[in-house]
Structure formats: C-alpha cells, structure tokens
Enzyme design. Structure first.
Site, PDB file in Angstrom:
ATOM      1  N   TYR A  14     -30.995  35.223  83.824  1.00 31.63           N
ATOM      2  CA  TYR A  14     -31.607  36.468  83.386  1.00 31.63           C
ATOM      3  C   TYR A  14     -30.632  37.338  82.584  1.00 31.63           C
ATOM      4  O   TYR A  14     -30.510  38.545  82.822  1.00 31.63           O
ATOM      5  CB  TYR A  14     -32.158  37.239  84.589  1.00 31.63           C
ATOM      6  N   TYR A 142     -43.615  36.285  94.176  1.00 24.91           N
ATOM      7  CA  TYR A 142     -42.648  35.530  93.363  1.00 24.91           C
ATOM      8  C   TYR A 142     -42.405  34.191  94.043  1.00 24.91           C
ATOM      9  O   TYR A 142     -42.148  34.129  95.246  1.00 24.91           O
ATOM     10  CB  TYR A 142     -41.324  36.283  93.228  1.00 24.91           C
ATOM     11  N   ASP A 243     -44.872  30.279 101.406  1.00 13.91           N
ATOM     12  CA  ASP A 243     -43.568  30.163 100.755  1.00 13.91           C
ATOM     13  C   ASP A 243     -42.568  30.966 101.583  1.00 13.91           C
ATOM     14  O   ASP A 243     -42.506  32.190 101.477  1.00 13.91           O
ATOM     15  CB  ASP A 243     -43.670  30.697  99.323  1.00 13.91           C
ATOM     16  N   LYS A 272     -33.276  27.978 100.209  1.00 16.40           N
ATOM     17  CA  LYS A 272     -32.224  28.991 100.287  1.00 16.40           C
ATOM     18  C   LYS A 272     -31.290  28.805 101.486  1.00 16.40           C
ATOM     19  O   LYS A 272     -30.325  28.069 101.420  1.00 16.40           O
ATOM     20  CB  LYS A 272     -32.832  30.391 100.251  1.00 16.40           C
TER      21      LYS A 272
END
Length: 427
Positions: A14, A142, A243, A272
């Site tokens: 980003y 997200y 998720d 993660k």
C-alpha cells in the site's frame, strides 16, 4: 542498509513508488521489541499485523523450526504427507467445534478465503445447484487482497474499489449496527433477511468476520447477529463461512471469535497467528458434509493445490505456537490486556475529533473523524519508542500477548499523546 536502493526498487505494501512512505530499517526483534538499525528499540503494538502473538525470537518457536530443519524444510503435499501436518491438523480439529473435521492447508489468509469460496461454489455445483454462484457478505468487511477475496471486501473501506469492474459481483448487506453487548433486533438483521429473500436461489454462501470486522473498519458487533444469521443460512440452504484470520487464537478473549455466539460455520478460515507470526501458513476447515458432497460428484476432488501447501517448517512452528498458547493462562492474559487497553485509551474519548474508543480482548481502537497523515503519525510514534501503524481514520493496538503492564501503558500513552497532538495540529 541501503535505503536509497529500497526506496528506488522495493515496492512496499500500500505504498507509492513515486512518493513512497518512509521505512524504518530493522536490525532484529526479540520479545515485544523491534530493534532498528540505529539501536532504537520500539515496543510492538501491532504483533506484525496481528500475527506475532508470542512476540519475537521465542525460544520454543525457534527450537521447533531448528528441529524441523534438520529433517526437511519442504516436501510437496501431493501424494505425500508428514508428521507436522498431521499434528497440526489434529490440533485444529480438536480445538474447533466438532462439525469442522476436514483441514485444507494453504499459503496465506487471503488464499484460505479463496479456498473457502471455491469450496462453497464447488459444493453447490456438486449438489446440482450451479445457479448458486454468488456470495453474500456485509459492508465494512475485509477478507484479503486476492481476487475472490477482494470481491467480498467492502467496496469503499475494503481498499479494493479500484478493481470493482473486474471483480465478481457479490451481494452486500448493510454492516451490523448492533454493538457487541447489544441484542440484535429484527431491524438490525432486516437488510440481510431481505437479501436472502431476494437472492437466495443464487447465493452459495455468506462470508463474514465473526464479531470483529478487521481492516475494513475495526468494528465490533453483537454475537446475537451471528445466531440469527446462522438460522437464515439454514432456512435458505446457504453455507456459512467465518473468516477468523484476524480474530482466531484468542485475540478477542475467546480462542475463536465464533465462541462468543456459539455458532458453528460450514467453513472456517484461519491464518495470521496460526504460526505465531513466524511463517506464512493458513488453514481452511470444513464440515464432513461439505467435504462429502464435493467428493461425491465429478470430478470427485477439490480443485485446489498450493505448491507450498502444509510446508513442514510452517506446520512445525504452528504446532509449537498452539501448544505454547494452550499452556499459558491466555484467558487471564487477554483479560488483563483488555483492562489495560480500556483504561489506557479512555482519555482519547474526551478529545474533540475522536469518534469512538472501543476495546475487545487484545484489540484497542481509537476512531477519528478524519484520516491520519501516515508518515507524520508514524514518525511521532517512533519518537515515543513504539511501533503503531494506523490506517485511515483508525489508530489501533493489537499487541503480542506477552506484553507487560508497563509496556502496555507505554503503548496506550503514546496513542493518546499522538492522537492529541495530531488533532491539535489539524484543529
């Protein structure tokens, strides 16, 4: 370290290559600290994007990698298997709700979402319902940066609006409006119910982040919402995908966020913190029903197979991380972090320009009226000896679970100082 080369040639996440954000060269990391090349030590408030729950350079996790490296670093998973994968799958099946019995390993959280979506689509294809080919999700979500994952991210806050014309067109309902401690009224679930009523013949699955919406807005919502959503899925023959890439492994105060609601999805995505932040690895768990339907129709196999699927090094350190988490009094630790975040961030709520301060488990969020200047704010945090990386209007903390009370006080104090200074300058 040649930062000029970095600036000229390395594309950071980003970040613009024309005018890149500053980067801080890291020499090493240990415990809760990141050490910069100039010797400055920063308390990590991010857990390296929410993954390094045990901190850095942990002797138990280091040992797991070292021992596995003596046997093999990698071997293909097609036609072969190995002990680390078996051990990890056993732990994941044991620690998740009983209906989730099948484990598919992949490379990253975003790929785990891709796998889940493919499972849902292939499931309905195999069941003779090819018209069920779309996903229903909620705003402010997200799910990752790959294409199917991007298609179920919020078109605005999910950061992927640029690709809207080429992404599969999914169905979006309004984000849950009921707070974490609130009852979910019929009005709150009403928009989702309407989407079911209108589109159920083409909806393959609902996908969302249970209880906590992460990078799409850091929003906390009522577990009761999930209970009502589960009933709608059952009524209309739609699969439910959770998720938990960001929320799994105790981050919200439960081992998995789904436990707040007592709801079991048909498919569960993990990543993660799965390896304690050591290596990239993810897992998609499915029920026996999902697996048997997919396997019972042509072509009789699930059509996915990552090259580094079930990498032995990653599986070994994941097993060690899960065992380390299971052996520690993580409930008390997360509860203590939650209290420290709530007390430490509370002064921000009195500042003009702050919309909300919210805490759940080891997540603390300060939401502002306007987006921050990333480069300027990052510098202010480094000057205060902490590593905190906001995004948009959100300044948040997700520290490693080993953070001490003093370190947590330093983190929350820095957030309050920097937010106050930023708002003062903007004002």
């Amino acid at each position: 370290m040649n930062l000029d080369f970095d600036r000229e040639h390395i594309w950071h996440p980003y970040t613009s290559m024309r005018d890149p954000l500053p980067v801080y060269p890291v020499k090493g990391a240990s415990g809760t600290y990141i050490e910069l090349e100039n010797g400055v030590r920063l308390i990590d408030g991010m857990s390296s994007w929410w993954a390094a729950i045990h901190g850095y350079n942990h002797p138990v996790l280091n040992k797991a990698v070292e021992l596995q490296l003596q046997n093999m670093s990698h071997v293909m998973f097609g036609g072969l298997t190995h002990a680390p994968a078996l051990q990890l799958a056993e732990r994941l099946v044991d620690m998740t709700p009983d209906p989730l019995q099948k484990v598919f390993f992949s490379d990253s959280g975003s790929v785990a979402v891709e796998v889940a979506i493919k499972m849902a689509l292939q499931y309905h294809q195999a069941a003779g319902r090819p018209e069920k080919h779309r996903l229903l999700t909620v705003r402010s979500g997200y799910h990752g940066d790959t294409f199917a994952a991007m298609s179920v991210c919020d078109p605005v806050t999910g950061m992927h609006g640029l690709f809207s014309r080429v992404l599969p067109e999914q169905i979006f309902a309004e984000a849950p409006r009921c707070g974490f401690h609130e009852f979910c009224s019929d009005d709150c679930i009403g928009d989702v119910r309407q989407k079911f009523e209108k589109h159920h013949r083409e909806i393959a699955a609902v996908i969302l982040e249970p209880v906590v919406q992460g990078a799409g807005g850091m929003r906390f919502y009522s577990p009761d919402y999930l209970r009502k959503l589960r009933k709608l899925c059952e009524l209309y023959g739609v699969l439910l995908i959770f998720d938990e890439i960001a929320t799994g492994f105790a981050r919200t105060g439960k081992m998995f966020a789904l436990e707040h609601a007592g709801v079991v999805p048909d498919i569960l995505c993990l990543g993660k913190a799965l390896t304690g932040g050591y290596m990239t690895l993810a897992a998609t768990l499915a029920t026996d029903n999902v697996a048997s339907v997919i396997s019972g129709a042509d072509p009789g196999v699930f059509m996915h197979g990552p090259t580094f699927m079930a990498n032995p090094l990653a599986c070994s350190v994941a097993v060690a991380s899960i065992d380390l988490l299971s052996c520690m009094e993580w409930e008390n630790k997360i509860r203590n972090i939650e209290k420290g975040l709530a007390a430490g961030l509370q002064p921000c709520s009195k500042l003009c320009g702050v919309v909300d301060v919210r805490v759940l488990g080891a997540i603390g969020v300060v939401e502002l009226e306007r987006p921050v200047d990333m480069a300027a704010v990052q510098k202010l945090f480094v000057e205060r000896g902490v590593w905190v990386r906001p995004f948009g209007k959100l300044v948040y903390l997700m520290p490693p679970y080993i953070v001490s009370d003093q370190e947590l006080n330093t983190l929350t104090g820095a957030v309050c100082d920097v937010v106050a200074q930023t708002l003062y300058k903007n004002g």
